[in-house]
Design an enzyme around this catalytic site. Structure first.
Site, mmCIF file in Angstrom:
data_model
loop_
_atom_site.group_PDB
_atom_site.id
_atom_site.type_symbol
_atom_site.label_atom_id
_atom_site.label_comp_id
_atom_site.label_asym_id
_atom_site.label_seq_id
_atom_site.Cartn_x
_atom_site.Cartn_y
_atom_site.Cartn_z
ATOM 1 N N ASP A 137 -6.560 58.826 53.633
ATOM 2 C CA ASP A 137 -5.739 57.804 53.691
ATOM 3 C C ASP A 137 -6.232 56.761 53.320
ATOM 4 O O ASP A 137 -4.850 55.750 53.364
ATOM 5 C CB ASP A 137 -4.873 58.019 55.036
ATOM 6 N N ASP A 454 0.922 68.610 64.896
ATOM 7 C CA ASP A 454 0.490 69.639 66.398
ATOM 8 C C ASP A 454 1.795 68.850 66.686
ATOM 9 O O ASP A 454 2.293 70.139 66.950
ATOM 10 C CB ASP A 454 -1.024 69.109 66.737
#
Length: 458
Positions: A137, A454
């Protein structure tokens, strides 16, 4: 004898003996109850401060009840990879796509990512069943260059690990210290010593190249055209197949793919969950393995049979409900012995998580987790037998992706040795505007709404 072997379970759930701990928990619980009774008995004598203390201690007691009920029965899972290999041949083992995510070449130096990737490429699993995808990224040419150089080293490192049954697959840990006998196991032959020293020299040269590139921006000739005049927050998709196992060799080098998804200022990139969804779509077009492993760039595989252990759980369930994911707990290296700040999460991983394993399963912690691809897709097989407008609206405009989703839900996989054939369609699904109007991040893939991948999905 063969029938007896096939009837044995691939994994077992074994309760821990924690009688002493239970005794302490019960004593603390009764002491808390006595304290509450004492507060109530003298409540009228001390006024508001006493009431406030009673409320706080009542809440703490309630929390304590939840804690001891969670960790009342701790369980561990024992897996048996040898039984799996006796039951399933290497050709029949399912494919696994391995995802490594990084976002900043300064905070996450490329050499750390390289060691994580090398540890994954060298795991004890048929290499033609593996493919490693690195999501960058930060769109850094340094990260890409480091992976290219690491792939060259991997062609030496992976055969070395296979030949000498190396258990520590991350080179920086394997070569730590000057005495090679500390990491060589029982093999101290002269041939091994020579190869060990040669391999260590090769790794040190790799480190020097990467460090030189980081310090001086001195990148030797490498295809960096796609990175010219690139803004890390405003750039098109960059997708490079660094290595592919075209021959499908069992003991070769797994495929390695570099990906930096498209980013534009007027589109939210959705943090790591967005990166994981792009990796899911791109890998679905290229390899479409039925299982996916998510690993942070600083979390190397410290168990060479990690994939086999996960497959024991994913393939060994005899119940009607399939196991959705297998989460391995984190193990930290070079931590303080006493760990005064609790950075190694011992209470969370050793007690709370093992208690949850009895109730409904281990915590979903993101990194170090094997997922079923069809669970991440969140679609029913009955509704996806053909390409139609309703399904396209949920999955996106790519009919090729739609077909790969249908294959995944039916248990089929693409051929992992032709990665470059799907690059054109992979560019489409990696675009920042592809998810607009679809169900990605809401009903499909990793869920959005948090800076980490998560929390919502777990």
């Amino acid at each position: 004898m063969a029938n007896a072997t096939t009837s044995l379970p691939l994994f077992e759930k074994i309760p821990r003996k924690n009688t002493i701990q239970r005794g302490f928990d019960i004593i603390i619980f009764f002491l808390l109850l006595l304290l509450l009774v004492y507060r109530l008995y003298f409540l009228n004598h001390y006024g508001f401060i006493w009431i406030l203390a009673f409320i706080c201690e009542s809440w703490f007691t309630f929390t304590w009840v939840l804690v001891i009920s969670t960790k009342w029965t701790l369980v561990d899972y024992n897996t048996y990879p040898d039984r799996l290999l006796q039951r399933v041949s290497e050709v029949e083992l399912p494919s696994v796509d391995m995802f490594v995510t990084t976002a900043d070449p300064v905070l996450e130096p490329p050499i750390i990512t390289v060691n994580t990737v090398l540890s994954l490429l060298a795991v004890d699993y048929p290499s033609h069943k593996l493919a490693c995808y690195v999501s960058d990224d930060g769109c850094s040419p340094l990260t890409y260059y480091s992976l290219v150089e690491a792939s060259k080293f991997a062609k030496l490192w992976v055969p070395f690990c296979n030949k000498y049954n190396v258990q520590v697959k991350a080179p920086f840990r394997y070569f730590s210290g000057d005495d090679f006998t500390k990491s060589s196991g029982s093999d101290t032959s002269s041939n091994f010593q020579q190869e060990w020293k040669r391999m260590k020299d090769e790794y040190e040269q790799l480190c020097v190249k990467i460090e030189d590139a980081v310090q001086n921006q001195n990148i030797v000739p490498c295809d960096l055209t796609a990175f010219s005049e690139i803004d890390s927050k405003n750039h098109p998709t960059i997708l490079k197949v660094i290595w592919e196992n075209k021959e499908g060799l069992l003991d070769g080098l797994p495929g390695l793919v570099y990906l930096s998804r498209e980013k534009r200022p007027n589109h939210s990139h959705r943090y790591k969950a967005g990166a994981m969804n792009v990796l899911t779509r791109v890998s679905g077009l290229m390899t479409n393995a039925p299982y996916m492993l998510n690993v942070d760039c600083d979390m190397y595989a410290n168990n060479p049979k990690i994939v086999l252990h996960a497959m024991c759980l994913l393939l060994g369930s005899n119940s009607e409900k399939e196991i959705a994911f297998v989460q391995f707990s984190n193990a930290f290296y070079d931590g303080l012995k006493d760990d005064p700040c609790g950075n190694q999460l011992v209470v969370m991983l050793e007690y709370m998580a093992c208690g949850f394993s009895r109730l409904q399963g281990f915590f979903y912690g993101g990194t170090g987790c094997f997922h079923r691809r069809k669970v991440i897709y969140g679609l029913q097989q009955d509704n996806i037998d053909s390409v139609n407008e309703e399904i396209l609206k949920r999955v996106g405009s790519s009919k090729e992706l739609m077909k790969s989703v249908a294959h995944a839900l039916k248990g089929k996989t693409n051929s992992p040795d032709h990665l470059s054939n799907s690059i054109d369609t992979a560019y489409q699904v990696a675009g920042c505007g592809y998810e607009h109007g679809t169900s990605w991040g809401r009903q499909l893939g990793w869920l959005y709404g948090s800076t980490t991948e998560d929390i919502s999905l777990g």
